[in-house]
Design an enzyme around this catalytic site. Sequence first.
Site, PDB file in Angstrom:
ATOM      1  N   GLY A 277     -20.043   9.596  14.513  1.00  0.00           N
ATOM      2  CA  GLY A 277     -19.978  10.706  15.159  1.00  0.00           C
ATOM      3  C   GLY A 277     -20.566  11.748  14.367  1.00  0.00           C
ATOM      4  O   GLY A 277     -20.473  11.764  13.024  1.00  0.00           O
TER       5      GLY A 277
ATOM      6  N   GLY B 279      -2.484   5.324 -11.525  1.00  0.00           N
ATOM      7  CA  GLY B 279      -1.784   6.165 -10.501  1.00  0.00           C
ATOM      8  C   GLY B 279      -1.148   4.892  -9.856  1.00  0.00           C
ATOM      9  O   GLY B 279      -0.973   3.660 -10.256  1.00  0.00           O
ATOM     10  N   ALA B 280      -0.571   5.181  -8.622  1.00  0.00           N
ATOM     11  CA  ALA B 280      -0.008   4.206  -7.681  1.00  0.00           C
ATOM     12  C   ALA B 280      -0.831   3.010  -7.290  1.00  0.00           C
ATOM     13  O   ALA B 280      -0.387   1.697  -7.555  1.00  0.00           O
ATOM     14  CB  ALA B 280       0.438   4.696  -6.187  1.00  0.00           C
TER      15      ALA B 280
ATOM     16  N   GLU C 225      -5.263   4.889 -18.641  1.00  0.00           N
ATOM     17  CA  GLU C 225      -4.786   6.022 -18.159  1.00  0.00           C
ATOM     18  C   GLU C 225      -5.028   7.332 -19.212  1.00  0.00           C
ATOM     19  O   GLU C 225      -4.957   7.142 -20.114  1.00  0.00           O
ATOM     20  CB  GLU C 225      -3.347   6.141 -17.368  1.00  0.00           C
ATOM     21  CG  GLU C 225      -2.972   7.332 -17.040  1.00  0.00           C
ATOM     22  CD  GLU C 225      -3.714   7.909 -15.749  1.00  0.00           C
ATOM     23  OE1 GLU C 225      -4.274   8.939 -15.588  1.00  0.00           O
ATOM     24  OE2 GLU C 225      -3.919   7.228 -14.777  1.00  0.00           O
TER      25      GLU C 225
ATOM     26  N   ALA D 158      -9.478   2.671 -10.237  1.00  0.00           N
ATOM     27  CA  ALA D 158      -8.515   3.053  -9.238  1.00  0.00           C
ATOM     28  C   ALA D 158      -8.113   4.652  -9.751  1.00  0.00           C
ATOM     29  O   ALA D 158      -7.211   5.015 -10.105  1.00  0.00           O
ATOM     30  CB  ALA D 158      -7.314   2.292  -9.324  1.00  0.00           C
TER      31      ALA D 158
ATOM     32  N   GLY E 138      -8.772   7.528  -8.029  1.00  0.00           N
ATOM     33  CA  GLY E 138      -8.712   8.551  -6.912  1.00  0.00           C
ATOM     34  C   GLY E 138      -9.578   8.026  -5.929  1.00  0.00           C
ATOM     35  O   GLY E 138     -10.478   7.130  -5.579  1.00  0.00           O
TER      36      GLY E 138
ATOM     37  N   ASP F 288      -6.138  12.261   5.246  1.00  0.00           N
ATOM     38  CA  ASP F 288      -6.591  12.561   3.760  1.00  0.00           C
ATOM     39  C   ASP F 288      -7.783  13.516   3.889  1.00  0.00           C
ATOM     40  O   ASP F 288      -7.902  14.217   2.827  1.00  0.00           O
ATOM     41  CB  ASP F 288      -7.489  11.108   3.370  1.00  0.00           C
ATOM     42  CG  ASP F 288      -6.274  10.098   2.918  1.00  0.00           C
ATOM     43  OD1 ASP F 288      -5.141  10.401   3.231  1.00  0.00           O
ATOM     44  OD2 ASP F 288      -6.539   8.877   2.494  1.00  0.00           O
TER      45      ASP F 288
ATOM     46  N   ALA G 154      -0.701   7.472   4.100  1.00  0.00           N
ATOM     47  CA  ALA G 154      -0.697   7.188   5.375  1.00  0.00           C
ATOM     48  C   ALA G 154       0.500   7.630   5.935  1.00  0.00           C
ATOM     49  O   ALA G 154       0.317   8.156   7.180  1.00  0.00           O
ATOM     50  CB  ALA G 154      -0.487   5.547   5.297  1.00  0.00           C
TER      51      ALA G 154
ATOM     52  N   HIS H  77      29.855  -1.112  -0.567  1.00  0.00           N
ATOM     53  CA  HIS H  77      30.081  -1.970  -1.954  1.00  0.00           C
ATOM     54  C   HIS H  77      30.086  -3.751  -1.591  1.00  0.00           C
ATOM     55  O   HIS H  77      30.957  -4.017  -0.739  1.00  0.00           O
ATOM     56  CB  HIS H  77      31.308  -1.846  -2.771  1.00  0.00           C
ATOM     57  CG  HIS H  77      31.446  -2.715  -3.887  1.00  0.00           C
ATOM     58  ND1 HIS H  77      30.675  -2.331  -4.982  1.00  0.00           N
ATOM     59  CD2 HIS H  77      32.311  -3.766  -4.163  1.00  0.00           C
ATOM     60  CE1 HIS H  77      30.981  -3.123  -5.998  1.00  0.00           C
ATOM     61  NE2 HIS H  77      31.920  -4.148  -5.429  1.00  0.00           N
TER      62      HIS H  77
END
Length: 362
Positions: A8, A79-80, A100, A165, A167, A208, A216, A341
Amino acid sequence: VQWIRGEGLLEKGKKVTVTGADGKKETHEAKKAVVIATGSRVKGLPQIGLELDKNIVLSSDDVLVAEKAPATMAVIGAGAVGCEFADVFASFGTKVSLIEVAANILPIEDADCSAELAKAFKKRKIDVMTGAKISNVKVTKTGASMTVEAGGQTQTLEVEKVLVAAGRAPNVEKIGLEAVGIAKSERGFVKINEKFETSVPGYYAIGDVAGNQMLAHKGSREGHVLADLLGGQHAHLVNYKNIPSATYCHPEVASIGLTEQQCKDQKLDYKIGKFPFSANGRARTSGETDGFVKIIRDAKHGEILGAHIVGAHATELIHELVVARENEFTVEEIDLAVHAHPTLSEAIGEAVLDSLGKMLHA
């Protein structure tokens, strides 16, 4: 719903030109709105020599279709996504080095949670390197090597695979934004207001590509709210300050609201409540005693400023606190709710009591 498959391109006048697989083009005009939801994509780190190649330097998409687990892997970014895949491949038997640049893994999470997860990872022989600097990257047909400076030490790391990983980038290129005149934010996302409207009337953006949390469940909620708005229905706008964060590793990590450091930065008057799963009956009987629940409350009024959970099923447990914050419950009101409990959720009630100076079962 009419599904039109192709590539598109936005046009002026609420139009989209679609190029199909056969090369034919057709233009469609929207009666009311064009919604941009092109999402995001993984990105490499070309500045240090790590271009994605689907062979040695992999993205989080590529590793999902890997035929076998490598003997060694460097995960760049904790990160995650980085923590989740470090967890997965360590479970497969891969020797994982998690690297990291920030001072902590899961840098957007509360520092106590990051430290707890790092401790659990190290116990499982995952090599965690924070505050790291990478240089001298060399990628061959059989593996990669790099120099890593971290913790005052420098080492040469040689691995079979590298997972980048670090970003994601919004998909804003070659979709016609400039031709239509749709503005982007300083960070390169499509710029929107609280009703997802772009700078050009009739064009909206969600997910995003529109920024805020790149999650998500955030994008899904935006879609629901926008559908109501476009349909003339009453809609509660998205509360971006109450979007839960969830990391699916072992132990799990989940959070809502402010971290303790953010409370300090904002000079808020706050109290902390904390309860370890090692003192929780359900956690002990199931052998899942790693982690804790941490509640941060306003010192005067008891408002829940933030909540952080590390442990088994943390990503499920957090939603009690998501509902509480969305409805402006205080810690006293959570205490009024009886927790069955033995359950893991009792740890939330105990953390709340601790924030009030009344913990029972530590």
